[in-house]
Design a protein around this motif. Structure first.
Motif, PDB file in Angstrom:
ATOM      1  N   GLU A 284       0.851  -1.190   0.000  1.00  0.00           N
ATOM      2  CA  GLU A 284       0.000   0.000   0.000  1.00  0.00           C
ATOM      3  C   GLU A 284       0.887   1.240   0.000  1.00  0.00           C
ATOM      4  OE1 GLU A 284      -3.468   2.257   2.626  1.00  0.00           O
ATOM      5  OE2 GLU A 284      -2.735   0.273   3.218  1.00  0.00           O
ATOM      6  N   ALA A 285       0.718   2.077  -1.011  1.00  0.00           N
ATOM      7  CA  ALA A 285       1.508   3.301  -1.104  1.00  0.00           C
ATOM      8  C   ALA A 285       1.072   4.287  -0.015  1.00  0.00           C
ATOM      9  CB  ALA A 285       1.341   3.934  -2.477  1.00  0.00           C
ATOM     10  N   THR A 286       2.040   4.820   0.709  1.00  0.00           N
ATOM     11  CA  THR A 286       1.760   5.748   1.800  1.00  0.00           C
ATOM     12  C   THR A 286       2.796   6.868   1.797  1.00  0.00           C
ATOM     13  OG1 THR A 286       3.099   4.442   3.338  1.00  0.00           O
ATOM     14  CG2 THR A 286       0.743   3.960   3.261  1.00  0.00           C
ATOM     15  N   ASP A 287       2.569   7.867   2.640  1.00  0.00           N
ATOM     16  CA  ASP A 287       3.490   8.990   2.779  1.00  0.00           C
ATOM     17  C   ASP A 287       4.794   8.500   3.412  1.00  0.00           C
ATOM     18  OD1 ASP A 287       4.818  11.351   3.311  1.00  0.00           O
ATOM     19  OD2 ASP A 287       3.137  12.324   4.319  1.00  0.00           O
ATOM     20  N   ALA A 288       5.923   8.690   2.720  1.00  0.00           N
ATOM     21  CA  ALA A 288       7.219   8.245   3.229  1.00  0.00           C
ATOM     22  C   ALA A 288       7.782   9.170   4.308  1.00  0.00           C
ATOM     23  CB  ALA A 288       8.222   8.131   2.077  1.00  0.00           C
ATOM     24  N   ASP A 289       7.186  10.343   4.487  1.00  0.00           N
ATOM     25  CA  ASP A 289       7.695  11.312   5.454  1.00  0.00           C
ATOM     26  C   ASP A 289       6.521  11.980   6.180  1.00  0.00           C
ATOM     27  OD1 ASP A 289       9.398  13.005   6.841  1.00  0.00           O
ATOM     28  OD2 ASP A 289       9.553  14.450   5.203  1.00  0.00           O
ATOM     29  N   PRO A 290       5.738  11.198   6.925  1.00  0.00           N
ATOM     30  CA  PRO A 290       4.502  11.723   7.516  1.00  0.00           C
ATOM     31  C   PRO A 290       4.713  12.774   8.603  1.00  0.00           C
ATOM     32  CG  PRO A 290       4.944   9.526   8.353  1.00  0.00           C
ATOM     33  CD  PRO A 290       5.937   9.770   7.256  1.00  0.00           C
ATOM     34  N   GLU A 291       5.911  12.900   9.125  1.00  0.00           N
ATOM     35  CA  GLU A 291       6.159  13.841  10.209  1.00  0.00           C
ATOM     36  C   GLU A 291       6.368  15.268   9.723  1.00  0.00           C
ATOM     37  OE1 GLU A 291       5.843  12.882  13.346  1.00  0.00           O
ATOM     38  OE2 GLU A 291       5.330  10.932  12.494  1.00  0.00           O
ATOM     39  N   HIS A 292       6.465  15.458   8.414  1.00  0.00           N
ATOM     40  CA  HIS A 292       6.738  16.792   7.883  1.00  0.00           C
ATOM     41  C   HIS A 292       5.738  17.140   6.780  1.00  0.00           C
ATOM     42  CE1 HIS A 292      10.665  15.398   9.475  1.00  0.00           C
ATOM     43  NE2 HIS A 292      10.715  16.647   9.935  1.00  0.00           N
ATOM     44  N   GLY A 293       5.423  18.430   6.676  1.00  0.00           N
ATOM     45  CA  GLY A 293       4.458  18.872   5.678  1.00  0.00           C
ATOM     46  C   GLY A 293       3.042  18.584   6.126  1.00  0.00           C
ATOM     47  N   THR A 294       2.071  18.974   5.299  1.00  0.00           N
ATOM     48  CA  THR A 294       0.666  18.773   5.636  1.00  0.00           C
ATOM     49  C   THR A 294      -0.123  18.386   4.399  1.00  0.00           C
ATOM     50  OG1 THR A 294      -1.329  19.813   6.572  1.00  0.00           O
ATOM     51  CG2 THR A 294       0.131  21.231   5.291  1.00  0.00           C
ATOM     52  N   GLY A 295      -1.184  17.619   4.623  1.00  0.00           N
ATOM     53  CA  GLY A 295      -2.119  17.266   3.562  1.00  0.00           C
ATOM     54  C   GLY A 295      -3.410  18.041   3.663  1.00  0.00           C
ATOM     55  N   ASP A 296      -3.463  19.007   4.571  1.00  0.00           N
ATOM     56  CA  ASP A 296      -4.657  19.816   4.780  1.00  0.00           C
ATOM     57  C   ASP A 296      -4.498  21.143   4.027  1.00  0.00           C
ATOM     58  OD1 ASP A 296      -7.185  20.331   6.609  1.00  0.00           O
ATOM     59  OD2 ASP A 296      -5.954  22.151   6.674  1.00  0.00           O
ATOM     60  N   TYR A 297      -5.493  21.476   3.216  1.00  0.00           N
ATOM     61  CA  TYR A 297      -5.381  22.670   2.387  1.00  0.00           C
ATOM     62  C   TYR A 297      -5.256  23.944   3.218  1.00  0.00           C
ATOM     63  CZ  TYR A 297      -6.665  26.548  -0.616  1.00  0.00           C
ATOM     64  OH  TYR A 297      -6.682  27.758  -1.264  1.00  0.00           O
ATOM     65  N   ALA A 298      -6.129  24.097   4.220  1.00  0.00           N
ATOM     66  CA  ALA A 298      -6.092  25.308   5.034  1.00  0.00           C
ATOM     67  C   ALA A 298      -4.735  25.468   5.726  1.00  0.00           C
ATOM     68  CB  ALA A 298      -7.217  25.286   6.061  1.00  0.00           C
ATOM     69  N   GLU A 299      -4.194  24.373   6.227  1.00  0.00           N
ATOM     70  CA  GLU A 299      -2.889  24.434   6.874  1.00  0.00           C
ATOM     71  C   GLU A 299      -1.803  24.808   5.870  1.00  0.00           C
ATOM     72  OE1 GLU A 299      -1.937  20.921   9.023  1.00  0.00           O
ATOM     73  OE2 GLU A 299      -3.757  20.986  10.245  1.00  0.00           O
ATOM     74  N   SER A 300      -1.914  24.295   4.650  1.00  0.00           N
ATOM     75  CA  SER A 300      -0.909  24.615   3.637  1.00  0.00           C
ATOM     76  C   SER A 300      -0.929  26.099   3.297  1.00  0.00           C
ATOM     77  CB  SER A 300      -1.137  23.774   2.372  1.00  0.00           C
ATOM     78  OG  SER A 300      -2.286  24.181   1.656  1.00  0.00           O
ATOM     79  N   VAL A 301      -2.124  26.695   3.246  1.00  0.00           N
ATOM     80  CA  VAL A 301      -2.226  28.130   2.986  1.00  0.00           C
ATOM     81  C   VAL A 301      -1.626  28.916   4.137  1.00  0.00           C
ATOM     82  CG1 VAL A 301      -3.826  30.056   2.666  1.00  0.00           C
ATOM     83  CG2 VAL A 301      -4.218  27.889   1.473  1.00  0.00           C
ATOM     84  N   GLU A 302      -1.911  28.471   5.351  1.00  0.00           N
ATOM     85  CA  GLU A 302      -1.385  29.164   6.532  1.00  0.00           C
ATOM     86  C   GLU A 302       0.138  29.093   6.565  1.00  0.00           C
ATOM     87  OE1 GLU A 302      -1.839  29.093  11.415  1.00  0.00           O
ATOM     88  OE2 GLU A 302      -2.959  27.687  10.166  1.00  0.00           O
ATOM     89  N   VAL A 303       0.685  27.943   6.205  1.00  0.00           N
ATOM     90  CA  VAL A 303       2.135  27.791   6.204  1.00  0.00           C
ATOM     91  C   VAL A 303       2.779  28.736   5.204  1.00  0.00           C
ATOM     92  CG1 VAL A 303       4.012  26.211   5.590  1.00  0.00           C
ATOM     93  CG2 VAL A 303       2.142  25.417   7.038  1.00  0.00           C
ATOM     94  N   MET A 304       2.179  28.862   4.037  1.00  0.00           N
ATOM     95  CA  MET A 304       2.741  29.742   3.024  1.00  0.00           C
ATOM     96  C   MET A 304       2.582  31.213   3.408  1.00  0.00           C
ATOM     97  SD  MET A 304       1.785  27.860  -0.555  1.00  0.00           S
ATOM     98  CE  MET A 304       2.929  28.860  -1.487  1.00  0.00           C
ATOM     99  N   SER A 305       1.476  31.520   4.106  1.00  0.00           N
ATOM    100  CA  SER A 305       1.225  32.879   4.597  1.00  0.00           C
ATOM    101  C   SER A 305       1.304  33.933   3.496  1.00  0.00           C
ATOM    102  CB  SER A 305       2.225  33.233   5.713  1.00  0.00           C
ATOM    103  OG  SER A 305       2.110  32.342   6.785  1.00  0.00           O
ATOM    104  N   LYS A 306       0.862  33.548   2.295  1.00  0.00           N
ATOM    105  CA  LYS A 306       0.956  34.481   1.171  1.00  0.00           C
ATOM    106  C   LYS A 306      -0.337  34.594   0.386  1.00  0.00           C
ATOM    107  CE  LYS A 306       5.808  33.234   0.629  1.00  0.00           C
ATOM    108  NZ  LYS A 306       6.756  32.432  -0.151  1.00  0.00           N
ATOM    109  N   ARG A 307      -1.333  33.785   0.742  1.00  0.00           N
ATOM    110  CA  ARG A 307      -2.513  33.725  -0.118  1.00  0.00           C
ATOM    111  C   ARG A 307      -3.781  33.962   0.664  1.00  0.00           C
ATOM    112  NH1 ARG A 307      -0.451  28.390  -3.434  1.00  0.00           N
ATOM    113  NH2 ARG A 307       1.188  29.475  -4.532  1.00  0.00           N
ATOM    114  N   SER A 308      -4.747  34.571   0.013  1.00  0.00           N
ATOM    115  CA  SER A 308      -6.060  34.762   0.614  1.00  0.00           C
ATOM    116  C   SER A 308      -7.089  34.065  -0.250  1.00  0.00           C
ATOM    117  CB  SER A 308      -6.392  36.251   0.727  1.00  0.00           C
ATOM    118  OG  SER A 308      -6.368  36.866  -0.542  1.00  0.00           O
ATOM    119  N   VAL A 309      -8.147  33.574   0.366  1.00  0.00           N
ATOM    120  CA  VAL A 309      -9.135  32.762  -0.332  1.00  0.00           C
ATOM    121  C   VAL A 309     -10.494  33.448  -0.332  1.00  0.00           C
ATOM    122  CG1 VAL A 309     -10.247  30.510  -0.438  1.00  0.00           C
ATOM    123  CG2 VAL A 309      -7.909  30.695   0.416  1.00  0.00           C
TER     124      VAL A 309
END
Length: 327
Positions: A284-309
């Motif tokens: 089963e293919a899975t995330d090889a580095d689950p401790e880093h990054g995010t799969g949540d869109y809102a969190e990804s926007v917050e991390v970038m801190s550059k975009r408004s929706v």
């Protein structure tokens, strides 16, 4: 990660006339990384949908790294990784990924037979993540959004169909088909699909890679739509459509792709030591580095801190940097 070679049999023969193709049912992960554009950086990329070898991480650079993983592709000889910006729909107050009915990587001849396979460690991009208008979209990528099997009712201001899709919302995207085997620089042939000409000086023709992605809107937007489509990409409107590819094909099967790309209207299965076209790995293919990054869109926007929706669609206050190989 252990390399698992035990296979379960799938459908090995296909009936469509598409040169050859690799089907993948769904992304194996959503994540805000891009090892080609932002290698080693977790706070720069928007959310992407990943398909193929799960050995990919924010720092992956080589074909051999990908061959150490598990692939969810319906061909175990294809250990490549493919990714695209995640398509999103609004669910209450959040934006969630639109279900993928099928991702397909088509490999064709590009009008003339390919002379070489994809080189080891080849990384390619198609499209432009920073494009916010139709004029800014790279013409060579021939990116299209349409409702599969429906009449063309036009596109909205964001580049998506203006009417409900009776089956699937589909996207097509073409990749460069020429490469310098020493520098791994790549480019498109001169001309258009159906009338391509020669590769630029110093480059050779490789198989033409094309993404075809079918999204199922029927459950997530059961009432359909008329006018502005209730979707967006993690990078913005349809104009920012783009795709990424790191070659992971086994050497034997990579050469077989060249043979498949010599056919104009005939399907050729690409088989190899790891199994046949249509087979799947038992892992089963899975995330090889689950401790880093995010799969949540809102969190990804917050991390970038550059975009408004805004309500539908989004705006960017910062264009993404281009990779060293162009974008």
């Amino acid at each position: 990660m252990a390399f698992i070679t035990l296979l379960t049999s799938g459908f090995a023969a296909r009936t469509i006339h598409a040169y050859t193709q690799v089907n993948i049912a769904t992304p194996f992960m959503y994540k805000n990384i891009d090892p080609i554009v932002f290698p080693g950086e977790y706070d720069k990329s928007h959310l992407h949908s990943f398909y193929g070898s799960d050995a990919v991480t924010v720092s992956t650079q080589t074909s051999e790294e990908l061959r150490g993983g598990c692939t969810n592709a319906e061909n175990p000889n294809d250990m490549s990784t493919y990714w695209t910006p995640t398509l999103l729909y609004q669910s209450g107050d959040s934006w969630e990924p639109v279900p993928v009915m099928r991702f397909s990587a088509y490999y064709g001849l590009g009008d003339e037979p390919a002379s070489i396979p994809f080189p080891e460690n080849l990384q390619m991009l198609a499209g432009d993540a920073s494009a916010q208008t139709s004029d800014a979209m790279p013409a060579e990528a021939h990116s299209e959004w349409f409702c599969e099997g429906d009449a063309n009712n036009g596109l909205d201001g964001n580049g998506f169909p203006t009417q409900t899709c009776s089956t699937h919302l589909q996207q097509l995207l073409y990749f460069p088909n020429c490469v310098n085997t020493e520098t791994l620089e790549y480019a498109y042939k001169d001309g258009e699909p159906g009338s391509y000409h020669e590769c630029p000086s110093g480059m050779q023709a490789m198989p033409q890679l094309r993404f075809s992605i079918r999204y199922d809107m029927r459950e997530v937007v059961p009432g359909g739509w008329s006018g502005t489509a209730p979707v967006k990409l993690a990078c913005g409107p349809a104009w920012c459509s783009h795709g990424d590819f790191i070659n992971g094909w086994t050497e034997e099967s990579g050469q077989a792709l060249v043979d498949a790309a010599s056919l104009k209207d005939e399907y050729l299965s690409v088989n190899g030591a790891l199994g046949n076209d249509g087979d799947m790995m038992s892992c089963e293919a899975t995330d090889a580095d689950p401790e880093h990054g995010t799969g949540d869109y809102a969190e990804s926007v917050e991390v970038m801190s550059k975009r408004s929706v805004p309500a539908v669609g989004w705006t960017s206050r910062n264009r993404l940097a281009r990779s060293r190989r162009g974008m």
